[in-house]
Design an enzyme around this catalytic site. Structure first.
Site, PDB file in Angstrom:
ATOM      1  N   HIS A   1     -17.075  33.377   8.951  1.00  0.00           N
ATOM      2  CA  HIS A   1     -17.197  33.740   7.592  1.00  0.00           C
ATOM      3  C   HIS A   1     -17.908  32.943   6.619  1.00  0.00           C
ATOM      4  O   HIS A   1     -18.376  32.124   7.087  1.00  0.00           O
ATOM      5  CB  HIS A   1     -15.962  34.123   7.399  1.00  0.00           C
ATOM      6  CG  HIS A   1     -15.818  33.967   5.507  1.00  0.00           C
ATOM      7  ND1 HIS A   1     -15.482  35.589   5.600  1.00  0.00           N
ATOM      8  CD2 HIS A   1     -16.083  33.750   4.568  1.00  0.00           C
ATOM      9  CE1 HIS A   1     -15.991  35.637   4.128  1.00  0.00           C
ATOM     10  NE2 HIS A   1     -16.140  35.041   3.106  1.00  0.00           N
TER      11      HIS A   1
ATOM     12  N   ASN B   1     -12.399  37.421  14.112  1.00  0.00           N
ATOM     13  CA  ASN B   1     -13.663  37.391  14.230  1.00  0.00           C
ATOM     14  C   ASN B   1     -14.940  35.446  14.041  1.00  0.00           C
ATOM     15  O   ASN B   1     -15.692  35.513  13.798  1.00  0.00           O
ATOM     16  CB  ASN B   1     -13.998  38.083  13.402  1.00  0.00           C
ATOM     17  CG  ASN B   1     -15.163  37.673  11.889  1.00  0.00           C
ATOM     18  OD1 ASN B   1     -14.166  36.965  11.219  1.00  0.00           O
ATOM     19  ND2 ASN B   1     -15.096  38.986  11.249  1.00  0.00           N
TER      20      ASN B   1
ATOM     21  N   PHE C   1      -6.170  45.486   2.965  1.00  0.00           N
ATOM     22  CA  PHE C   1      -6.019  44.302   4.388  1.00  0.00           C
ATOM     23  C   PHE C   1      -5.935  43.055   4.047  1.00  0.00           C
ATOM     24  O   PHE C   1      -6.092  42.117   5.330  1.00  0.00           O
ATOM     25  CB  PHE C   1      -7.805  44.821   5.558  1.00  0.00           C
ATOM     26  CG  PHE C   1      -8.320  44.311   4.932  1.00  0.00           C
ATOM     27  CD1 PHE C   1      -9.336  43.125   4.591  1.00  0.00           C
ATOM     28  CD2 PHE C   1      -9.618  45.752   4.061  1.00  0.00           C
ATOM     29  CE1 PHE C   1     -10.929  42.927   4.279  1.00  0.00           C
ATOM     30  CE2 PHE C   1     -10.377  45.123   3.574  1.00  0.00           C
ATOM     31  CZ  PHE C   1     -10.921  44.203   4.030  1.00  0.00           C
TER      32      PHE C   1
END
Length: 587
Positions: A560, A557, A499
């Site tokens: 990080h 999201n 990914f």
């Protein structure tokens, strides 16, 4: 007079000049608790006053009042003071003044003055010729002279440039400004928005490289100070400073120096910075009377100006920590403190002796040290408006016997442990001590944080606000487009994952904000604040986390962070090559 004032228990409330003038017509002794609006009257002394009122039984001779310094012109010199002040008025003349919640001293002063009034009323003595107490410091050149406040407060804005922030010049600059007699009314550390840069630097907007300058200022951290001359007359200064050596007596003191007061002459802040050879680190705008100009840079300036949020170290000694921790923590939060950090720690004998040095001449000192090293204590970092003074007032005397007699509502009395004569709560003696103690018991750790491109500017500001409220310091920051080469410096652990290309695609959609965050336990606390990787899971398990509030999906999201301290330091070394960790925690 009673019809014009409401009574809270036994103290009359004086909150304007008219009521003050009326109160000064009282016959006999009036004991006045002078307080600031933002911290309120000294609640710890009310039990003593009630006890004296009952015991002395002198309704005509003895009166008590609380007076709000912010609303009474006569009390202007007491504004913005940290500690409680008690004034003693006899027939309208202020005859004594006591700083601090010193119950034994206040108790003795009241008894002495009431006894004098009784003897005078009985014809047993002649009234003394009191010298009225001045409200300014006795060593001031202007003592006894009236002070006047201008209608418009004049402010100066100082922007400490990003290069100086990176070079860790902020504290040095702030200390020099304060030593010169100026007052820092508000401060903030953040990247400026494009609107803010163009607003503050409008005088250079026609320069050919202005857009490049705007880009630089919006992509890096600046430090904003709003400075005033304060409400008291300031001394002048010149360019000479002489440092005097101070002996390092505590385990957290290492080669500190204290500068002696500056000799002063009247000049502007800009001139002072030039003489101190630090003006190259700052941009200054002086003589500002319109707060709207300031609010572009610090939007809530009117709300926060003059408010001093102070961080202190507090400590629950082993016996109290073992028996009543939850009760104490609840009380601390009920009193308006925020608990920023906490940890259990078993003190060494040297650390215990340092924290208990006020008892070293007592017969029970040995048993105190034995108790202090017998098990874990709970160390806390607390923050509150006027935190230092309020905590001292709240915990009360260092001695349990004195607390129970004079201040039974203090935490010392409430949380006394049988057989232990000392206050089971500790607090820093000064803000300087607090800074050293916090650094010692909560050594800083660094971690790396990333805000991703899909986060809007408004959301960025909300995230940075959360970061600051959680006790992190944003030590360094850069806004950068993460190319594959740059992204590898941060995501090197997942480079071989299937990914990884999807991660690169997300990062390529715009600039990211990369930060070094600093606090004790930074790596773990930042991961906790971020929340679970999947925003859907975060919304279920950690709804207050950043990913729950701002994440879209598992790739977008919002943020990080590093998983370990080793990963954090490796990333910081690659992204911020000139960064040198300072006082880094080793574990």
């Amino acid at each position: 007079m009673a019809s014009k004032k409401r009574e809270i228990q036994l103290q009359a409330v004086i909150n304007n000049q008219s009521l003050w003038d009326e109160m000064m017509q009282n016959k006999g002794l009036t004991v006045i608790d002078v307080y600031q609006t933002w911290c309120g009257p000294c609640k710890a002394m009310q039990t003593l006053f009630r006890k004296l009122k009952n015991e002395l039984n002198e309704d005509e001779l003895l009166h008590f009042a609380v007076a709000e310094a912010d609303s009474i012109v006569t009390l202007q010199p007491f504004r913005d003071k940290c500690e409680p002040v008690f004034l003693f008025s006899v027939n309208g003349t202020i005859v004594a003044k006591i700083h601090g919640a010193n119950a034994p001293l206040v108790n003795q002063k009241i008894i002495t003055l009431v006894d004098e009034e009784r003897k005078i009323a009985a014809g047993e003595m002649v009234r003394p010729q009191y010298h009225e107490i001045a409200f300014v410091d006795s060593d001031s050149e202007d003592a006894g002279e009236p002070s006047y406040e201008s209608v418009d407060q004049i402010y100066t804005i100082v922007i400490i440039k990003p290069d100086a922030v990176t070079a860790r010049k902020v504290q040095e600059i702030k200390e020099k400004i304060i030593k010169a007699g100026f007052v820092i009314e508000a401060e903030d550390k953040k990247p400026l928005t494009e609107e803010q840069v163009k607003h503050f630097y409008s005088q250079i907007a026609d320069q050919p490289d202005f857009e490049e300058f705007v880009s630089f200022m919006t992509r890096n951290l600046s430090y904003i100070l709003v400075v005033s001359q304060g409400k008291e007359k300031q001394p002048s200064w010149d360019d000479s400073e002489v440092n005097s050596e101070t002996e390092s007596k505590e385990p957290w003191d290492e080669q500190e120096e204290t500068a002696r007061p500056l000799r002063m002459k009247s000049k502007s802040l800009q001139q002072y910075l030039e003489i101190q050879q630090i003006s190259q680190f700052c941009d200054v705008e002086e003589n500002i009377t319109n707060t709207k100009f300031i609010e572009v840079l610090i939007p809530d300036f009117k709300k926060i100006r003059g408010i001093k949020f102070e961080k202190i170290l507090a400590l629950l000694r082993p016996a109290l920590f073992n028996e009543r921790t939850e009760d104490v923590l609840n009380k601390i939060q009920d009193e308006g403190f925020k608990i920023l950090l906490q940890r259990q720690i078993v003190l060494s004998e040297e650390e215990a002796k340092t924290l208990c040095k006020e008892y070293e001449n007592k017969d029970y000192f040995g048993s105190v040290i034995e108790n202090m090293t017998s098990g874990p204590s709970l160390a806390l970092v607390l923050v509150r408006e006027n935190g230092l003074g309020y905590w001292k007032q709240l915990i009360g005397p260092s001695n349990v016997e004195e607390a129970k007699e004079y201040l039974p509502e203090s935490l010392c009395a409430q949380f006394a442990i049988e057989g232990l004569p000392i206050n089971q709560l500790y607090g820093s003696d000064s803000l300087e001590d607090a800074e050293r103690e916090i650094q010692y018991f909560f050594p800083p750790q660094h971690t790396v944080a990333l805000i991703k491109p899909h986060v809007t500017q408004e959301q960025r500001e909300d995230i940075m606000k959360l970061i600051k409220e959680t006790g992190f310091d944003i030590t360094q920051m850069k806004e950068i487009l993460l190319t594959e080469e740059e992204a590898e410096k941060i995501y090197f652990k997942i480079k071989g994952k299937e990914f990884y290309k999807d991660v690169l695609d997300v990062l390529a959609k715009g600039t990211s904000l990369v930060m070094i965050l600093t606090k004790w336990n930074a790596v773990l606390d930042w991961r906790r604040l971020m929340g679970p990787t999947d925003p859907e899971e975060a919304r279920l398990l950690s709804p207050d986390s950043i990913r729950a509030q701002f994440g879209k999906n598992i790739l977008q999201n919002a943020v990080h962070g590093a998983s370990t301290m080793e990963e954090a330091m490796e990333t910081i070394g690659k992204m911020f090559e000139d960064f040198v960790p300072e006082n880094l925690e080793e574990n």
